[in-house]
Design an enzyme around this catalytic site. Structure first.
Site, short mmCIF file in Angstrom:
data_model
loop_
_atom_site.label_atom_id
_atom_site.label_comp_id
_atom_site.label_asym_id
_atom_site.label_seq_id
_atom_site.Cartn_x
_atom_site.Cartn_y
_atom_site.Cartn_z
CG ASP A 451 5.68 -0.19 0.56
OD1 ASP A 451 5.37 0.83 1.16
OD2 ASP A 451 6.77 -0.35 0.00
CG ASP A 752 8.46 0.01 -3.78
OD1 ASP A 752 8.47 1.25 -3.61
OD2 ASP A 752 7.42 -0.63 -4.01
CG ASP A 756 9.95 4.16 -0.22
OD1 ASP A 756 9.21 5.03 0.29
OD2 ASP A 756 9.54 3.32 -1.03
#
Length: 1008
Positions: A451, A752, A756
């Site tokens: 990310d 997070d 996901d």
């Protein structure tokens, strides 16, 4: 060797039960199953626990269905008799623990109403729903209603590990032999000479058992610390009139908990207030459909998860009074799946064990036959004495001891030791490894999909620029702004502050020091801080309105909306989110005069240019919009069109210090770094370039565009994709799946959010964020990055490589000792008719190579050189050609000496094994205090055995000249090792093929 080990292979994650059972059946020679398989999953217990879980879930599901069906028939029921115990009454509570717990268990809405609803329950547990529990009442509540803890098995103490070590069949046989030797020796040779042999064996066994038990016990303490860390979960509660974080284990009945998307419900409770709350109860009932929670259906069960929405809940039952508490008792039954290295080394130990058993039998037969032939030659065949019996017993003890040395029980256990040490060190470096195999697999990672926000960047956000009234304004320092600086009217400011304060999941709270602080995500915090800088009164705005409906932000919708009723009776909807989403919903815009005008193509183009300008400067972009609802609006839905664009925000989130260097370290190590983010593509590209992720040869693509490609097109473009922007969780999942299946990459993925979870499960290593991550993401991850820092991920990769190379070192060392011990004893038995190494000496050698060898070699910390070689590809041979070369080297040298020289050879061989390919094995050795400590202790004990325990160990004191000679002979292994390491050998590893424009670093003879 690899061909023989083909059945000893399992997947790092989600291995089939068939594969787990297959290798177990093949492990036929085990000295101590109790110790060897202690860290291996117990499939029978796991199956029993699974059946128990199914029964509990079915019981819960049936109870819920029955209760729902019964509710309609209980309308006429009156209040039932109910009495309080003296203990509850004296504590000033008005409801019994079991009565309170049963209301939520049974979803009994009628009984809840009899108690006065949620407000009535709050009154009976003496708590204000606005102020929460008072800290001084916590202990009383725990005494009456219980602790939020679950029944756990008591930890194993040291003596249990001693008992496990004593279960070794070969040691038991040796103990019997020692007792017989003591009896016969005392009867024939008297005291004290008659006890030397037997007592020597017994003392050696005690020493082996104690050292083994101490090592295993220390290892168990490390795992206990890790388990304790895994269970550290905090929740937001209101206590003492302020919102704060507390551990789930400190929750008490009466606590007011704040829940959001991805949270796990930490106790049973009742819904107080909230918006669009959907709960996933599959962990309890097995039902996959989400359950809507609202005033008429307010029951929340511990262990369920928030799928959507937000809410406040009142805790009504904790710990073992919840169904989740009963279920938790079964969760850890059966243990965790074994890792691929554990299984592979069980295979190595089995193969070597069979060879060792054969040699032990042959050695015993050779010694016995030679003894019988000698008696026959001397015509003593018919004359037998106790001395002859002792000789045969000694031969048998030597054969059994050869099995002790030859069956390398320490190989699989060394993996566990190495992993436990690495996990403990990583915990200190802010990475919590949840599954053993992850630490091992991370060493082979060839790709990291990371990310952007909070991982590559600092996650400390501030509003840097704003587009409003068709003008771009730079926001400098955190000083109060006035209308003249922003050049906007009072009416526009009022709309802007409403959009900032009302459409927000963050809260402004007062701390103990009286100062205001903001609780919420970094983006929400940045927007609220900006509103406060404009002298806005957050609480005043919130008090004036009534929130009708909220649609919380999630990564699929990429927007958050709220519907509110204003004091003048008007209804307004506010929306904020990704520019491309919000812009499509807008028909008007606030112009430079503060008037609402039509959003023409030209104005839309100008706004898009401003957005792209913000993004190109690495700013996160966000649009705010408003709509006045007309008489046709539906209070149960928020409009999705007809909005007026208020402002575009550019939020700065700087790159973390050290990230660029960490990315370069990955590239040097042959690990490709790819950014997968939901942000604007221009923002993502700017950050990726700053971090060194996006290169001239690499491509950036948006998630929807990627997902629309055919498989053939994906095969062509995936190797060069370095940035994926505006990606949804489904895009990330597809990207990860193709990287693994199409290109054989070993993929680590960060995540997070709740959505996901599929990508975290599908990847080889799932990395959840400890700060920004939801409980759902953490539960599905293999490693939790506690500080959300990319540099920590690189540390995990480095330690993963260290584990792999350390185990290779230990395997090389132990195989060398196995081969030498077998050859020395067998050849000597054939040539001279006696074994050069006695049972006591062999037990000492076994302890050096097993427990102490593992301690010295299996837990060495990583060095920087590990990140300058490519990752080990899938399917690579574990025992490499350089390892075989070194094993042969040590065998040739060590076969020239016996006991004393043999032990010193092992000391120097331990040093030699510190590096498989490099000549300079002293690099970093003196900084490894555990390694040096083991070497010093080994030499010290060797001196004691030779100089002072000659009667027990069959040795004589040596002159200093002979000691020097033995040490010099042992050190020959270092010299020969240097010579043989100069001999080029072909690598058996398949070179990893990278498709990202980076070539793997050469791994030729870059010696020392």
């Amino acid at each position: 060797m690899e061909e023989l080990l083909k059945d000893f292979e399992v997947q790092p994650k989600n291995s089939s039960e068939e594969a787990l059972r297959r290798w177990r059946k093949l492990v036929t020679i085990v000295r101590n199953p109790r110790r060897r398989f202690r860290m291996i999953a117990n499939l029978e217990k796991r199956s029993e626990a699974e059946q128990q879980k199914i029964k509990i879930k079915e019981k819960i599901r049936v109870a819920l269905l029955v209760q729902k069906a019964a509710i309609k028939f209980t309308d006429a029921a009156g209040p039932h008799d109910y009495k309080l115990t003296d203990e509850v009454r004296e504590a000033n509570f008005g409801i019994e623990p079991d009565e309170l717990a049963s209301i939520v268990h049974g979803h009994d809405f009628k009984r809840l109403k009899l108690h006065g609803g949620v407000e009535g329950i709050a009154e009976k547990v003496t708590v204000s729903l606005d102020e929460g529990v008072r800290s001084e009442n916590v202990s009383t509540r725990q005494k009456i209603y219980g602790f939020n803890r679950y029944t756990e098995k008591p930890p194993r103490n040291f003596w249990m590990f001693v008992w496990d070590a004593l279960q070794d069949l070969t040691l038991i046989i040796l103990m019997v032999c020692a007792v017989i030797s003591l009896g016969v020796g005392l009867a024939t040779e008297g005291w004290p000479k008659g006890v030397y042999d037997g007592a020597g064996i017994l003392l050696s066994i005690i020493l082996v058992v104690l050292v083994t038990a101490i090592s295993d016990y220390r290892q168990s303490l490390q795992f206990r610390d890790l388990d304790r860390e895994k269970k550290k979960i905090s929740v937001q509660v209101t206590r003492n009139r302020r919102r704060q974080q507390v551990s789930i284990y400190d929750l008490v009945v009466g606590d007011v908990i704040h829940l959001g998307i991805g949270d796990q419900v930490p106790a049973d409770g009742l819904f107080i207030s909230g918006y669009s709350l959907q709960i996933d109860e599959s962990s309890l009932s097995g039902e996959t459909d989400p359950v809507d929670i609202y005033e008429e259906h307010p029951f929340l069960l511990s262990g369920t998860k928030v799928r959507d929405g937000s809410a406040k809940m009142l805790v009504t039952a904790v710990g073992m009074r919840t169904e989740w508490g009963k279920l938790m008792e079964t969760l850890n039954e059966g243990g965790e799946d074994e890792t691929p290295l554990q299984v592979k080394l069980n295979g190595v130990a089995t193969i070597i064990g069979k060879i060792g058993l054969t040699f032990a039998v042959l050695t015993f037969l050779v010694l016995t036959v030679r003894f019988l032939i000698e008696k026959a030659v001397k015509n003593d065949f018919t004359k037998w004495s106790s001395t002859d019996a002792l000789t045969l017993l000694d031969y048998f003890a030597i054969a059994v001891t050869i099995i002790v040395v030859a069956v390398p029980e320490g190989l699989p256990l060394a993996v566990t030791l190495s992993l436990a040490f690495a996990m403990k060190q990583l915990m200190d470096e802010r990475a919590l490894v949840r599954h053993l195999s992850a630490c091992e697999t991370m060493g082979s990672a060839s790709c990291i999909c990371t990310d952007k926000t909070g991982t590559l960047t600092s996650n400390h956000m501030v509003v840097n620029r704003i587009w409003i009234c068709e003008k771009i304004k730079n926001i400098g320092s955190n000083e109060h702004k006035n209308l003249d600086e922003l050049e906007i009217s009072e009416s526009v400011l009022s709309i802007l502050l409403r959009a900032l304060f009302l459409n927000s999941s963050a809260e402004v709270v007062k701390g103990e020091n009286g100062k205001n602080s903001i609780l919420g995500t970094p983006t929400e915090t940045a927007l609220l801080e900006f509103g406060l800088l404009l002298s806005g009164d957050h609480d005043a705005y919130r008090r004036q309105i009534k929130i009708l409906k909220v649609e919380p932000f999630n990564s699929d919708k990429k927007k958050m909306s709220v519907l509110v009723a204003l004091p003048d009776g008007r209804i307004q909807a506010f929306c904020k989110g990704a520019p491309e989403i919000v812009m499509r919903m807008c028909e008007k815009v606030v112009d430079c005069n503060g008037e609402l005008v039509h959003l023409s193509e030209e104005r839309a183009r100008n706004i898009t240019e401003a957005i792209n300008g913000f993004a190109s400067d690495a700013l996160r972009t966000l649009c705010l919009a408003v709509k006045d609802a007309d008489e046709t609006f539906n209070e149960n839905s928020i409009p999705d069109s007809g909005y007026t664009l208020i402002a575009v925000f550019g939020i700065k989130d700087p790159v973390r210090p050290g990230v660029k260097e960490a990315v370069q370290t990955c590239l040097s190590a042959g690990i490709t770094v790819r950014m997968v983010t939901g942000d604007n593509i221009n923002t993502a590209k700017a950050i990726a370039k700053e971090c060194g992720i996006l290169t001239a040869e690499g491509n950036a693509i948006e998630g929807p565009e990627f997902s629309s490609k055919s498989l053939d097109e994906m095969r062509d473009i995936i190797p060069n994709i370095q940035v994926m922007a505006r990606s949804k969780p489904s895009d990330k999942l597809k990207f990860v799946t193709h990287l693994r299946n199409m290109f054989g990459e070993v993929v680590a993925v960060t995540g997070d959010g709740t959505n996901d979870a599929p990508a975290l499960c599908q990847s080889d290593i799932g990395l959840a964020m400890g700060i920004a991550g939801t409980e759902v993401a953490k539960e599905n991850a293999d490693v939790i990055i506690m500080d959300d820092n990319f540099a920590t991920i690189v540390n995990v990769a480095k330690w993963g490589r260290a584990v792999y190379i350390n185990i290779q070192k230990f395997v090389q060392f132990q195989l060398t000792v196995n081969v030498v011990a077998l050859v020395i004893n067998f050849v000597s038995a054939c040539v001279s008719g006696s074994a050069p190494l006695t049972a006591v000496q062999l037990l000492w050698v076994n302890m050096i190579m097993d427990t102490l060898g593992a301690l010295a070699l299996a837990i060495e910390p990583p060095n920087d050189a590990l990140m300058k070689r490519p990752p080990v590809p899938r399917g690579a041979s574990f025992i490499t050609k350089p390892m075989w070369r070194n094993i042969i080297d040590a065998t040739i040298v060590l076969n020239t000496v016996i006991f004393n020289s043999f032990v010193f050879c092992q000391v120097f061989n331990e040093m030699n094994s510190r590096d498989i390919e490099k000549i300079n094995i002293f690099r970093g050795m003196f900084s490894s205090w555990i390694f040096m400590g083991v070497i010093v202790v080994t030499v010290a004990f060797q001196v004691v055995i030779v100089e002072y325990l000659g009667a027990f160990a069959s040795t004589v004191p040596l002159s200093w000249q002979l000691w020097v000679f033995c040490i010099l002979v042992g050190s020959v292994s270092l010299i020969v090792g240097v010579i043989l390491k100069c001999i080029p050998v072909g690598s058996s590893d398949v070179k990893p093929k990278h498709h990202d424009g980076y070539d793997p670093l050469p791994t030729g003879p870059e010696i020392a």
